[in-house]
Design a protein around this motif. Structure first.
Motif, PDB file in Angstrom:
ATOM      1  N   HIS A 175      33.881  58.965  69.533  1.00 49.62           N
ATOM      2  CA  HIS A 175      33.033  59.639  70.564  1.00 49.62           C
ATOM      3  C   HIS A 175      33.906  60.447  71.572  1.00 49.62           C
ATOM      4  N   LYS A 176      33.761  61.809  71.286  1.00 49.52           N
ATOM      5  CA  LYS A 176      34.576  62.729  72.082  1.00 49.52           C
ATOM      6  C   LYS A 176      34.388  62.699  73.556  1.00 49.52           C
ATOM      7  N   ASN A 177      33.250  62.144  74.156  1.00 52.84           N
ATOM      8  CA  ASN A 177      33.221  61.907  75.582  1.00 52.84           C
ATOM      9  C   ASN A 177      33.769  60.823  76.139  1.00 52.84           C
ATOM     10  N   LEU A 178      34.116  59.801  75.007  1.00 45.05           N
ATOM     11  CA  LEU A 178      35.017  58.562  75.752  1.00 45.05           C
ATOM     12  C   LEU A 178      36.105  58.933  75.663  1.00 45.05           C
ATOM     13  N   TRP A 179      36.879  58.502  76.961  1.00 42.05           N
ATOM     14  CA  TRP A 179      38.596  58.416  77.112  1.00 42.05           C
ATOM     15  C   TRP A 179      39.143  57.282  77.463  1.00 42.05           C
ATOM     16  N   TYR A 180      40.284  56.908  77.302  1.00 43.21           N
ATOM     17  CA  TYR A 180      40.941  55.838  77.449  1.00 43.21           C
ATOM     18  C   TYR A 180      42.018  55.996  78.534  1.00 43.21           C
ATOM     19  N   ILE A 181      42.257  55.168  79.772  1.00 44.02           N
ATOM     20  CA  ILE A 181      43.630  55.146  80.196  1.00 44.02           C
ATOM     21  C   ILE A 181      43.816  53.379  80.370  1.00 44.02           C
ATOM     22  N   LEU A 182      44.605  52.972  79.198  1.00 51.15           N
ATOM     23  CA  LEU A 182      44.945  51.572  79.086  1.00 51.15           C
ATOM     24  C   LEU A 182      46.444  51.576  79.339  1.00 51.15           C
ATOM     25  N   GLY A 183      46.835  51.021  80.521  1.00 50.59           N
ATOM     26  CA  GLY A 183      48.184  50.825  80.736  1.00 50.59           C
ATOM     27  C   GLY A 183      48.854  49.508  80.286  1.00 50.59           C
ATOM     28  N   TYR A 184      49.007  49.433  79.150  1.00 51.59           N
ATOM     29  CA  TYR A 184      49.644  48.210  78.780  1.00 51.59           C
ATOM     30  C   TYR A 184      51.126  48.096  78.786  1.00 51.59           C
ATOM     31  N   GLY A 185      51.786  46.949  78.726  1.00 50.67           N
ATOM     32  CA  GLY A 185      53.026  46.693  78.897  1.00 50.67           C
ATOM     33  C   GLY A 185      53.383  46.601  80.287  1.00 50.67           C
ATOM     34  N   GLY A 186      54.712  46.268  80.704  1.00 48.65           N
ATOM     35  CA  GLY A 186      55.279  46.154  82.010  1.00 48.65           C
ATOM     36  C   GLY A 186      55.228  47.530  82.739  1.00 48.65           C
ATOM     37  N   ASN A 187      54.990  48.542  82.204  1.00 47.15           N
ATOM     38  CA  ASN A 187      54.710  49.889  82.871  1.00 47.15           C
ATOM     39  C   ASN A 187      53.377  50.384  83.192  1.00 47.15           C
ATOM     40  N   GLY A 188      52.351  49.610  83.298  1.00 48.71           N
ATOM     41  CA  GLY A 188      50.851  49.679  83.426  1.00 48.71           C
ATOM     42  C   GLY A 188      50.669  50.821  84.439  1.00 48.71           C
ATOM     43  N   ILE A 189      51.179  50.429  85.771  1.00 49.86           N
ATOM     44  CA  ILE A 189      50.725  51.263  86.740  1.00 49.86           C
ATOM     45  C   ILE A 189      51.374  52.874  86.458  1.00 49.86           C
ATOM     46  N   LEU A 190      52.585  52.641  86.070  1.00 49.82           N
ATOM     47  CA  LEU A 190      53.147  54.247  85.836  1.00 49.82           C
ATOM     48  C   LEU A 190      52.389  54.883  84.612  1.00 49.82           C
ATOM     49  N   PHE A 191      52.018  54.206  83.566  1.00 49.52           N
ATOM     50  CA  PHE A 191      51.082  54.595  82.538  1.00 49.52           C
ATOM     51  C   PHE A 191      49.826  55.326  83.135  1.00 49.52           C
ATOM     52  N   SER A 192      49.325  54.704  84.194  1.00 49.90           N
ATOM     53  CA  SER A 192      48.001  54.822  84.680  1.00 49.90           C
ATOM     54  C   SER A 192      48.104  56.048  85.419  1.00 49.90           C
ATOM     55  N   ILE A 193      49.184  56.406  86.154  1.00 54.24           N
ATOM     56  CA  ILE A 193      49.620  57.519  86.912  1.00 54.24           C
ATOM     57  C   ILE A 193      49.647  58.854  85.748  1.00 54.24           C
ATOM     58  N   LEU A 194      50.506  58.698  84.600  1.00 52.11           N
ATOM     59  CA  LEU A 194      50.554  59.565  83.568  1.00 52.11           C
ATOM     60  C   LEU A 194      49.177  59.861  82.879  1.00 52.11           C
ATOM     61  N   GLY A 195      48.208  58.899  82.892  1.00 50.75           N
ATOM     62  CA  GLY A 195      46.923  59.204  82.245  1.00 50.75           C
ATOM     63  C   GLY A 195      46.052  59.841  83.434  1.00 50.75           C
ATOM     64  N   GLY A 196      46.195  59.542  84.541  1.00 50.91           N
ATOM     65  CA  GLY A 196      45.402  60.268  85.642  1.00 50.91           C
ATOM     66  C   GLY A 196      45.789  61.904  85.528  1.00 50.91           C
ATOM     67  N   MET A 197      47.042  62.245  85.551  1.00 47.68           N
ATOM     68  CA  MET A 197      47.702  63.463  85.607  1.00 47.68           C
ATOM     69  C   MET A 197      47.010  64.071  84.118  1.00 47.68           C
ATOM     70  N   MET A 198      47.377  63.308  82.897  1.00 49.52           N
ATOM     71  CA  MET A 198      47.148  64.106  81.586  1.00 49.52           C
ATOM     72  C   MET A 198      45.502  64.360  81.428  1.00 49.52           C
ATOM     73  N   LEU A 199      44.620  63.340  81.760  1.00 52.21           N
ATOM     74  CA  LEU A 199      43.252  63.510  81.697  1.00 52.21           C
ATOM     75  C   LEU A 199      42.371  64.448  82.463  1.00 52.21           C
ATOM     76  N   SER A 200      42.950  64.377  83.843  1.00 48.74           N
ATOM     77  CA  SER A 200      42.525  65.530  84.708  1.00 48.74           C
ATOM     78  C   SER A 200      42.772  66.869  84.308  1.00 48.74           C
ATOM     79  N   ASP A 201      43.923  67.046  83.472  1.00 47.11           N
ATOM     80  CA  ASP A 201      44.470  68.236  83.071  1.00 47.11           C
ATOM     81  C   ASP A 201      43.606  68.684  81.877  1.00 47.11           C
ATOM     82  N   LEU A 202      43.219  67.540  80.806  1.00 45.70           N
ATOM     83  CA  LEU A 202      42.515  67.720  79.801  1.00 45.70           C
ATOM     84  C   LEU A 202      41.056  67.931  79.986  1.00 45.70           C
ATOM     85  N   TYR A 203      40.693  67.742  81.185  1.00 42.11           N
ATOM     86  CA  TYR A 203      39.195  67.790  81.707  1.00 42.11           C
ATOM     87  C   TYR A 203      38.964  69.114  81.704  1.00 42.11           C
ATOM     88  N   ASN A 204      40.145  69.872  82.177  1.00 42.93           N
ATOM     89  CA  ASN A 204      39.999  71.231  82.631  1.00 42.93           C
ATOM     90  C   ASN A 204      40.528  72.105  81.675  1.00 42.93           C
TER      91      ASN A 204
END
Length: 405
Positions: free
Chosen positions: A359-388
């Motif tokens: 599904h092209k309109n379904l995106w994920y930010i899943l912060g698995y592992g010990g770095n979950g919060i840092l991966f979430s920050i990266l996900g927020g950056m990357m996917l907000s850019d991708l939206y634009n």
């Protein structure tokens, strides 16, 4: 709370004076992006999308900042869970190194956030220690130190002769400014306060029961029949992904934490660094803004719908005894909180950020592992850019289909 996900009395929720509640959804609405999941990951995503002038709605089935966020120790380190040499069994060394570098990028983002909006989440930059107390692991620590040093990380090596900690240490790596600590519950609410000031909407006690996919949008159906029409859906639900995909994203384990009452000295804990040992599974330790000690680990295989109270108490006792043996010069260590919950990990230690394979309109930010919060920050950056319309080249490391054959 789901019995298999969280048990006990989590520290950060229970010491918080924040009693803020959010409304539940009572009408049909439209938005650019609907984030499902109101933990720290959803809050981070909401902040980055709102910051980029993207209309955003969060839907949380329970309370904002509870469940997994409530049991997070928020011990943030740029390094991945496994050593660089071990990660070479699963990914290229250059990708493992890039994973570490991206951890530093996320830590810098967090630091900049605090500088811009103020420290309302007990943020503190910390050095980080990775160490072993076993003679047969000295060489592994030396190899890891050399790999990090050669690739530009600010690290120093310590051994028995230079050990300034009160616990047994045969070899260790100190990463200068290699981590940070926060209160994840306060951080979640700070992010949402800022997001709401930029137009984001937040609803709790609003469970999503179905998604209906169309070419250009998705209808998100909630348990009381109200729906959200969104151009994109962001899945920020951690390990609970059954509604969205039949993919087995990660391996689940149960991890255990204990936190002390505030202590009056930190003798033997130099600079209150973040601490992780080289065991498998490892133990991790940090301090808090109100002078508590936290130790976690003793992971066991996750068993759905079963909570073994006897096993949990045994694990809590092990952690308490280890803490007291490591820091015999800290006076009056007394346990105040005991809690456990589900922890998800992947073989390459990386989470998932990006588009669903079906599904092209379904995106994920899943912060698995010990770095979950840092991966979430990266996900927020990357996917907000991708939206634009801007694709970050590092998203390839977090691809949803990277384990497919």
């Amino acid at each position: 709370m789901n019995i298999q996900y969280v048990q006990g009395k989590p520290l950060f929720i229970n010491i918080s004076k924040n009693t803020k509640q959010y409304p539940y959804l009572t009408q049909d609405i439209e938005t650019d992006v609907c984030i499902i999941g109101g933990g720290v990951t959803g809050a981070i995503a909401s902040y980055y999308f709102s910051k980029n002038n993207i209309k955003t709605v969060i839907l949380e089935k329970k309370r904002i900042g509870h469940l997994s966020t409530g049991i997070s120790t928020a011990l943030l380190q740029y390094e991945l869970d496994d050593s660089l040499s071990k990660l070479q069994e699963f990914i290229k060394l250059e990708d493992a190194i890039r994973g570490h570098e991206l951890g530093l990028v996320a830590l810098k983002q967090l630091e900049d956030f605090i500088k811009q909006y103020g420290n309302k989440c007990d943020y503190k930059k910390r050095d980080a220690l990775l160490y072993t107390a076993k003679t047969n692991e000295i060489n592994a620590i030396k190899i890891e130190y050399e790999l990090r040093k050669q690739n530009g990380f600010d690290v120093s090596y310590i051994d028995e002769n230079t050990n300034e900690f009160s616990f047994d240490l045969k070899a260790g790596i100190i990463s200068k400014d290699g981590g940070a600590e926060i209160d994840p519950y306060k951080y979640t609410h700070q992010l949402l306060d800022i997001s709401q000031s930029m137009g984001s909407k937040v609803y709790e006690n609003t469970e999503v029961i179905d998604l209906i996919h169309y070419d250009d949008y998705v209808d998100i159906i909630t348990e009381f029949g109200y729906k959200v029409k969104a151009k994109k859906v962001i899945v920020a639900t951690g390990y609970d992904t059954k509604m969205f995909s039949d993919r087995n994203f990660a391996t689940k384990a149960t991890t255990f934490n204990v936190a002390t009452k505030p202590v009056k000295n930190f003798d033997g804990w130099k600079n209150r660094v973040l601490i992780r040992d080289n065991s498998d599974p490892y133990n991790y330790l940090r301090t808090t803004n109100d002078n508590r000690l936290i130790i976690g680990g003793e992971d066991v295989e996750f068993i759905p719908d079963i909570f073994d109270e006897k096993l949990a108490n045994e694990k809590y006792d092990i952690l308490e005894n280890r803490l007291k043996s490591m820091f015999k010069y800290i006076n009056h260590i007394e346990i105040d909180f005991r809690y456990c919950g589900t922890f998800a990990s992947t073989t390459d230690n990386l989470g998932f950020i990006g588009e669903d394979t079906k599904h092209k309109n379904l995106w994920y930010i899943l912060g698995y592992g010990g770095n979950g919060i840092l991966f979430s920050i990266l996900g927020g950056m990357m996917l907000s850019d991708l939206y634009n319309g801007k694709t970050n080249k590092d998203m390839r490391l977090f691809r949803i289909d990277r384990f497919d054959n």
